[in-house]
Design an enzyme around this catalytic site. Structure first.
Site, PDB file in Angstrom:
ATOM      1  N   ASP A  30       0.863  -1.184   0.000  1.00  0.00           N
ATOM      2  CA  ASP A  30       0.000   0.000   0.000  1.00  0.00           C
ATOM      3  C   ASP A  30       0.904   1.240   0.000  1.00  0.00           C
ATOM      4  O   ASP A  30       1.853   1.314   0.794  1.00  0.00           O
ATOM      5  CB  ASP A  30      -0.903  -0.030   1.248  1.00  0.00           C
ATOM      6  N   ILE A  31       0.621   2.198  -0.889  1.00  0.00           N
ATOM      7  CA  ILE A  31       1.496   3.388  -0.969  1.00  0.00           C
ATOM      8  C   ILE A  31       1.159   4.438   0.104  1.00  0.00           C
ATOM      9  O   ILE A  31       1.868   5.426   0.230  1.00  0.00           O
ATOM     10  CB  ILE A  31       1.487   4.047  -2.378  1.00  0.00           C
ATOM     11  N   GLN A  93     -14.741   1.898   2.050  1.00  0.00           N
ATOM     12  CA  GLN A  93     -13.988   1.542   0.835  1.00  0.00           C
ATOM     13  C   GLN A  93     -13.758   2.802   0.003  1.00  0.00           C
ATOM     14  O   GLN A  93     -14.673   3.619  -0.157  1.00  0.00           O
ATOM     15  CB  GLN A  93     -14.780   0.510   0.019  1.00  0.00           C
ATOM     16  N   HIS A  99     -10.406  -5.731  -2.056  1.00  0.00           N
ATOM     17  CA  HIS A  99      -9.043  -5.906  -1.539  1.00  0.00           C
ATOM     18  C   HIS A  99      -9.076  -6.127  -0.035  1.00  0.00           C
ATOM     19  O   HIS A  99      -9.962  -5.639   0.651  1.00  0.00           O
ATOM     20  CB  HIS A  99      -8.154  -4.698  -1.865  1.00  0.00           C
ATOM     21  N   HIS A 101      -6.646  -5.577   3.349  1.00  0.00           N
ATOM     22  CA  HIS A 101      -5.449  -4.955   3.912  1.00  0.00           C
ATOM     23  C   HIS A 101      -4.819  -5.957   4.873  1.00  0.00           C
ATOM     24  O   HIS A 101      -5.503  -6.470   5.767  1.00  0.00           O
ATOM     25  CB  HIS A 101      -5.807  -3.716   4.732  1.00  0.00           C
TER      26      HIS A 101
HETATM   27  P1  AMP Z   1      -9.765   1.198   0.979  1.00  0.00           P
HETATM   28  O1  AMP Z   1      -9.920   2.505   1.707  1.00  0.00           O
HETATM   29  O2  AMP Z   1     -10.003  -0.001   1.833  1.00  0.00           O
HETATM   30  O3  AMP Z   1     -10.561   1.176  -0.318  1.00  0.00           O
HETATM   31  O4  AMP Z   1      -8.235   1.109   0.616  1.00  0.00           O
HETATM   32  C1  AMP Z   1      -7.649   1.525  -0.569  1.00  0.00           C
HETATM   33  C2  AMP Z   1      -6.168   1.519  -0.322  1.00  0.00           C
HETATM   34  O5  AMP Z   1      -5.511   1.562  -1.582  1.00  0.00           O
HETATM   35  C3  AMP Z   1      -5.661   2.706   0.499  1.00  0.00           C
HETATM   36  O6  AMP Z   1      -5.035   2.216   1.692  1.00  0.00           O
HETATM   37  C4  AMP Z   1      -4.651   3.391  -0.442  1.00  0.00           C
HETATM   38  O7  AMP Z   1      -3.529   3.845   0.252  1.00  0.00           O
HETATM   39  C5  AMP Z   1      -4.301   2.270  -1.400  1.00  0.00           C
HETATM   40  N1  AMP Z   1      -3.863   2.681  -2.733  1.00  0.00           N
HETATM   41  C6  AMP Z   1      -4.461   3.578  -3.561  1.00  0.00           C
HETATM   42  N2  AMP Z   1      -3.782   3.664  -4.731  1.00  0.00           N
HETATM   43  C7  AMP Z   1      -2.737   2.796  -4.633  1.00  0.00           C
HETATM   44  C8  AMP Z   1      -1.673   2.436  -5.513  1.00  0.00           C
HETATM   45  N3  AMP Z   1      -1.530   2.970  -6.728  1.00  0.00           N
HETATM   46  N4  AMP Z   1      -0.776   1.506  -5.079  1.00  0.00           N
HETATM   47  C9  AMP Z   1      -0.898   0.950  -3.844  1.00  0.00           C
HETATM   48  N5  AMP Z   1      -1.884   1.259  -2.987  1.00  0.00           N
HETATM   49  C10 AMP Z   1      -2.788   2.171  -3.357  1.00  0.00           C
END
Ligand code: AMP
Ligand code: ZN
Length: 134
Positions: A30-31, A93, A99, A101
């Site tokens: 996760d970035i 979300q 996904h 975490h």
């Molecule tokens: P959620 O809030 O559960 O939908 O989580 C989405 C997650 O995706 C967040 O923790 C973001 O930091 C992560 N995220 C968004 N874009 C990217 C990316 N390009 N590469 C890796 N993680 C990402």
């Protein structure tokens, strides 16, 4: 270019730091990590969330998350693991491709539960159980 960020990662149009890849799932860092090693596990085929996914797809993502959790624990010497899976806007979300975490945890790492811990009202617990199970 895919409109979905995570489909873009699967397709290689968007770069990612891959932790694990199976035939059907991808795990990458996760970035915006909550902790060191915070990894996301996704199915390669686009599906929105827990409600849209079939049980096999969800189980496959969960099984891959288990593998990732074990890898992170052994490589990073984490002391615990927290798994989150948010579905839909009301469920927090923000990226609408299923996904999980996988967050390695250490004692006193500063993370805290996102809800206040308080005992439930007995009558409300009975009422909701009845509504769920009737
Ligand atoms: P959620 O809030 O559960 O939908 O989580 C989405 C997650 O995706 C967040 O923790 C973001 O930091 C992560 N995220 C968004 N874009 C990217 C990316 N390009 N590469 C890796 N993680 C990402
Ligand atoms: Zn997607």
């Amino acid at each position: 270019m895919s409109e979905c960020i995570f489909c873009g990662i699967v397709g290689g149009e968007i770069p990612s730091r891959k932790v694990l890849e199976t035939d059907s799932c991808l795990a990458f860092l996760d970035i915006f990590p909550a902790n060191r090693g915070h990894t996301l596990v996704i199915p390669k085929r686009h599906v929105l969330d827990i409600h849209e996914a079939d049980a096999d797809t969800y189980a496959d993502v969960a099984a891959t998350a288990k593998k990732v959790a074990d890898i992170l624990q052994s490589k990073l010497n984490s002391e615990g693991t927290t798994i989150f899976q948010m579905s839909r806007e009301a469920g927090w979300q923000t990226v609408f491709h299923l996904h999980m975490h996988v967050i390695p945890r250490w004692s006193n790492d500063g993370l805290h539960k996102p809800w206040d811990i308080a005992p439930g009202n007995e009558a409300e617990l009975d009422q909701v159980l009845q509504q769920i199970t009737k």
